[in-house]
Design an enzyme around this catalytic site. Structure first.
Site, short mmCIF file in Angstrom:
data_model
loop_
_atom_site.label_atom_id
_atom_site.label_comp_id
_atom_site.label_asym_id
_atom_site.label_seq_id
_atom_site.Cartn_x
_atom_site.Cartn_y
_atom_site.Cartn_z
N HIS A 56 0.84 -1.28 0.11
CA HIS A 56 -0.12 0.11 0.05
C HIS A 56 0.91 1.28 -0.11
O HIS A 56 2.00 1.13 0.52
CB HIS A 56 -0.91 0.02 1.07
CG HIS A 56 -1.99 -0.88 1.17
ND1 HIS A 56 -3.04 -0.63 1.99
CD2 HIS A 56 -2.22 -1.90 0.22
CE1 HIS A 56 -4.17 -1.66 1.48
NE2 HIS A 56 -3.58 -2.49 0.58
N GLU A 58 1.16 3.97 1.85
CA GLU A 58 1.87 4.16 3.26
C GLU A 58 2.80 3.63 3.60
O GLU A 58 3.76 3.83 4.20
CB GLU A 58 0.39 4.34 4.10
CG GLU A 58 -0.60 5.29 3.79
CD GLU A 58 -1.75 4.86 2.93
OE1 GLU A 58 -1.39 3.91 2.23
OE2 GLU A 58 -2.79 5.23 3.39
N CYS A 86 -5.94 2.04 5.59
CA CYS A 86 -6.69 1.26 5.89
C CYS A 86 -5.92 0.49 7.26
O CYS A 86 -5.18 1.15 7.67
CB CYS A 86 -6.39 0.10 4.87
SG CYS A 86 -4.68 -0.77 4.85
N CYS A 89 -2.21 -0.37 7.28
CA CYS A 89 -1.29 0.83 7.01
C CYS A 89 -1.46 1.63 8.54
O CYS A 89 -0.42 2.15 8.90
CB CYS A 89 -1.86 1.94 6.04
SG CYS A 89 -1.37 0.93 4.33
N1 LIG Z 1 -5.02 4.49 2.17
C1 LIG Z 1 -4.91 3.44 1.44
N2 LIG Z 1 -6.24 2.62 1.16
C2 LIG Z 1 -5.91 1.45 0.34
N3 LIG Z 1 -6.79 0.59 0.08
C3 LIG Z 1 -6.36 -0.13 -0.68
N4 LIG Z 1 -5.04 0.22 -0.98
C4 LIG Z 1 -4.89 1.39 -0.57
C5 LIG Z 1 -3.69 2.24 -0.21
O1 LIG Z 1 -2.42 1.87 -0.82
N5 LIG Z 1 -3.90 3.14 0.66
#
Ligand SMILES: Nc1nc2[nH]cnc2c(=O)[nH]1
Length: 159
Positions: A56, A58, A86, A89
């Site tokens: 992801h 972040e 999410c 993260c």
């Molecule tokens: N904030 C965020 N939400 C996600 N949902 C799925 N992938 C991501 C991501 O990379 N960042």
């Protein structure tokens, strides 16, 4: 030295997300880590490019920033992310301990385009045996050995 405001950095995170879509490299998410007026980590969602469900935006930005600082902590840093983090993260953010997080789109905005992580928050609330992915207690003899070793270890870096 010219100091940029929060909006400047947020626009950079959003631009990273936008370019990720244009270049078809992954989901529409971007994040940057700023310390002392400088970008020390930049990340975009690379889940499908790297075949890495943890890639992801972040997490990618946190990895780059920690590598830059040669530290597992982001003390004194601010994370700007194009979308509300999410649960995974959020975990990475708390473990890395930045000073603050700014986000633009909300999880509702993300859910509207098919990135709904609400079910993960719901799973956390459920008892283990009622979760959609079974999580079962299994404790062979000496299962606590690693923890006992850690408690008495002299050579360790606590975090
Ligand atoms: N904030 C965020 N939400 C996600 N949902 C799925 N992938 C991501 C991501 O990379 N960042």
């Amino acid at each position: 030295m010219m100091l940029y405001g929060h909006e400047y950095w947020m626009k950079m995170a959003i631009d990273e997300a936008f370019r990720n879509v244009q270049q078809a490299e992954g989901g529409p998410f971007g994040a940057i880590v700023v310390k002392d007026g400088k970008v020390i980590g930049k990340g975009r969602n690379l889940v499908t490019t790297l075949n890495d469900p943890t890639a992801h935006a972040e997490v990618q930005a946190i990895r780059e920033a920690c590598n830059h600082l040669q530290s597992f902590q982001l003390t004194g840093c601010v994370i700007y992310t194009s979308c509300e983090p999410c649960p995974m993260c959020l975990g990475a953010i708390y473990w890395s301990r930045p000073d603050a997080v700014y986000y633009a789109s909300t999880k509702k905005d993300a859910a509207n385009i098919g990135f709904d992580d609400h079910f993960i928050y719901e799973e956390i609330e459920k008892p283990m045996d009622q979760r959609s992915i079974p999580m079962r207690l299994l404790q062979p003899a000496d299962y606590l050995l690693p923890f006992q070793a850690w408690s008495s270890a002299e050579r360790k870096i606590e975090y």
